[in-house]
Design a protein around this motif. Sequence first.
Motif, PDB file in Angstrom:
ATOM      1  N   VAL A  21      -5.200   6.086 -35.970  1.00 29.34           N
ATOM      2  CA  VAL A  21      -5.969   6.748 -37.032  1.00 29.34           C
ATOM      3  C   VAL A  21      -5.102   6.986 -38.261  1.00 29.34           C
ATOM      4  CG1 VAL A  21      -7.174   8.882 -37.646  1.00 29.34           C
ATOM      5  CG2 VAL A  21      -7.709   7.728 -35.498  1.00 29.34           C
ATOM      6  N   ALA A  22      -3.892   7.496 -38.068  1.00 30.31           N
ATOM      7  CA  ALA A  22      -2.998   7.747 -39.204  1.00 30.31           C
ATOM      8  C   ALA A  22      -2.664   6.438 -39.917  1.00 30.31           C
ATOM      9  CB  ALA A  22      -1.723   8.444 -38.738  1.00 30.31           C
ATOM     10  N   HIS A  23      -2.412   5.396 -39.166  1.00 31.02           N
ATOM     11  CA  HIS A  23      -2.045   4.110 -39.754  1.00 31.02           C
ATOM     12  C   HIS A  23      -3.190   3.501 -40.562  1.00 31.02           C
ATOM     13  CE1 HIS A  23      -0.057   0.254 -40.203  1.00 31.02           C
ATOM     14  NE2 HIS A  23      -1.184  -0.322 -39.819  1.00 31.02           N
ATOM     15  N   VAL A 129       0.573  -6.961 -38.159  1.00 32.32           N
ATOM     16  CA  VAL A 129       1.624  -7.854 -38.622  1.00 32.32           C
ATOM     17  C   VAL A 129       2.751  -7.073 -39.283  1.00 32.32           C
ATOM     18  CG1 VAL A 129       2.083  -9.805 -40.173  1.00 32.32           C
ATOM     19  CG2 VAL A 129      -0.067  -9.698 -38.917  1.00 32.32           C
ATOM     20  N   SER A 130       2.376  -6.007 -40.004  1.00 34.11           N
ATOM     21  CA  SER A 130       3.354  -5.172 -40.705  1.00 34.11           C
ATOM     22  C   SER A 130       2.688  -3.832 -40.987  1.00 34.11           C
ATOM     23  CB  SER A 130       3.789  -5.827 -42.021  1.00 34.11           C
ATOM     24  OG  SER A 130       2.732  -5.785 -42.966  1.00 34.11           O
ATOM     25  N   ALA A 131       3.405  -2.939 -41.643  1.00 36.28           N
ATOM     26  CA  ALA A 131       2.823  -1.651 -41.999  1.00 36.28           C
ATOM     27  C   ALA A 131       1.633  -1.811 -42.943  1.00 36.28           C
ATOM     28  CB  ALA A 131       3.885  -0.756 -42.648  1.00 36.28           C
ATOM     29  N   GLN A 149     -14.909 -15.051 -35.589  1.00 32.11           N
ATOM     30  CA  GLN A 149     -14.632 -14.345 -36.843  1.00 32.11           C
ATOM     31  C   GLN A 149     -13.148 -14.029 -36.879  1.00 32.11           C
ATOM     32  OE1 GLN A 149     -16.922 -10.824 -37.672  1.00 32.11           O
ATOM     33  NE2 GLN A 149     -18.659 -11.577 -36.512  1.00 32.11           N
ATOM     34  N   HIS A 150     -12.511 -14.353 -37.989  1.00 30.13           N
ATOM     35  CA  HIS A 150     -11.097 -14.034 -38.160  1.00 30.13           C
ATOM     36  C   HIS A 150     -10.951 -13.236 -39.449  1.00 30.13           C
ATOM     37  CE1 HIS A 150      -6.790 -14.295 -37.862  1.00 30.13           C
ATOM     38  NE2 HIS A 150      -6.757 -14.715 -39.109  1.00 30.13           N
ATOM     39  N   SER A 151     -10.397 -12.034 -39.342  1.00 26.95           N
ATOM     40  CA  SER A 151     -10.256 -11.145 -40.493  1.00 26.95           C
ATOM     41  C   SER A 151      -8.800 -10.797 -40.738  1.00 26.95           C
ATOM     42  CB  SER A 151     -11.012  -9.829 -40.256  1.00 26.95           C
ATOM     43  OG  SER A 151     -12.368 -10.065 -39.968  1.00 26.95           O
ATOM     44  N   VAL A 152      -8.442 -10.703 -42.020  1.00 23.71           N
ATOM     45  CA  VAL A 152      -7.129 -10.228 -42.429  1.00 23.71           C
ATOM     46  C   VAL A 152      -7.351  -8.997 -43.300  1.00 23.71           C
ATOM     47  CG1 VAL A 152      -5.030 -10.719 -43.745  1.00 23.71           C
ATOM     48  CG2 VAL A 152      -6.079 -12.509 -42.329  1.00 23.71           C
ATOM     49  N   TYR A 153      -6.705  -7.897 -42.925  1.00 24.25           N
ATOM     50  CA  TYR A 153      -6.769  -6.632 -43.666  1.00 24.25           C
ATOM     51  C   TYR A 153      -5.404  -6.400 -44.297  1.00 24.25           C
ATOM     52  CZ  TYR A 153     -11.008  -5.548 -41.002  1.00 24.25           C
ATOM     53  OH  TYR A 153     -12.267  -5.574 -40.437  1.00 24.25           O
ATOM     54  N   ARG A 154      -5.399  -6.202 -45.623  1.00 27.47           N
ATOM     55  CA  ARG A 154      -4.147  -5.905 -46.331  1.00 27.47           C
ATOM     56  C   ARG A 154      -4.314  -4.572 -47.064  1.00 27.47           C
ATOM     57  NH1 ARG A 154      -3.945 -11.975 -47.621  1.00 27.47           N
ATOM     58  NH2 ARG A 154      -2.500 -12.688 -46.023  1.00 27.47           N
ATOM     59  N   ARG A 155      -3.308  -3.728 -46.910  1.00 28.70           N
ATOM     60  CA  ARG A 155      -3.375  -2.385 -47.489  1.00 28.70           C
ATOM     61  C   ARG A 155      -3.495  -2.474 -49.013  1.00 28.70           C
ATOM     62  NH1 ARG A 155      -2.574   2.163 -45.065  1.00 28.70           N
ATOM     63  NH2 ARG A 155      -1.253   1.338 -43.397  1.00 28.70           N
ATOM     64  N   ALA A 156      -4.492  -1.762 -49.541  1.00 26.07           N
ATOM     65  CA  ALA A 156      -4.681  -1.686 -50.992  1.00 26.07           C
ATOM     66  C   ALA A 156      -4.079  -0.396 -51.535  1.00 26.07           C
ATOM     67  CB  ALA A 156      -6.167  -1.771 -51.344  1.00 26.07           C
TER      68      ALA A 156
END
Length: 159
Positions: A21-23, A129-131, A149-156
């Motif tokens: 949750v924090a991450h 993959v990373s923080a 389905q393949h999704s990539v989430y990158r921190r904004a």
Amino acid sequence: MSSTAPAPSTPGTPHPVPDAVAHLTGRWTVHRVLRDLATGQEGAFRGTAVFRPAAGATHLLHVEDGGLTWNGATGRAGRTLLLYGRPDGTADVRFADGRPFHPLDLRTGHWTTRHPCGRDRYDGTFTVVSADEWRLTWRTTGPAKDQLQHSVYRRADRP
């Protein structure tokens, strides 16, 4: 909007996450490639995912919003899920109406889960993959679906 797969990150071992949750709290960009393996059709979703505390509640709202391109047409798409954190750093993921979806344990940086939906089955694989990046693959099989389905989430941004 191209349905080309998201660019890979530097290969390596999964990134452990002691508290899911924090991450996840914050805003992420999402690029998802969708394939109907039975028909060969392919599409893509591009948008954002926001994980934020629900007002007056003890869980996070996971709200995705963006554009879905399928068969040459683009329209608005989104979904809402709920994440309930556990004391050990794992979480329970639920649909917006409160029905159980799946457990989530990112403590090793890698998690697989299964969700039965009628006679179909959703097999999910989460890899951190990373923080600032994580990936999610859903393979759906059954009499009604044969999809990937393949999704990539990158921190904004962080909260």
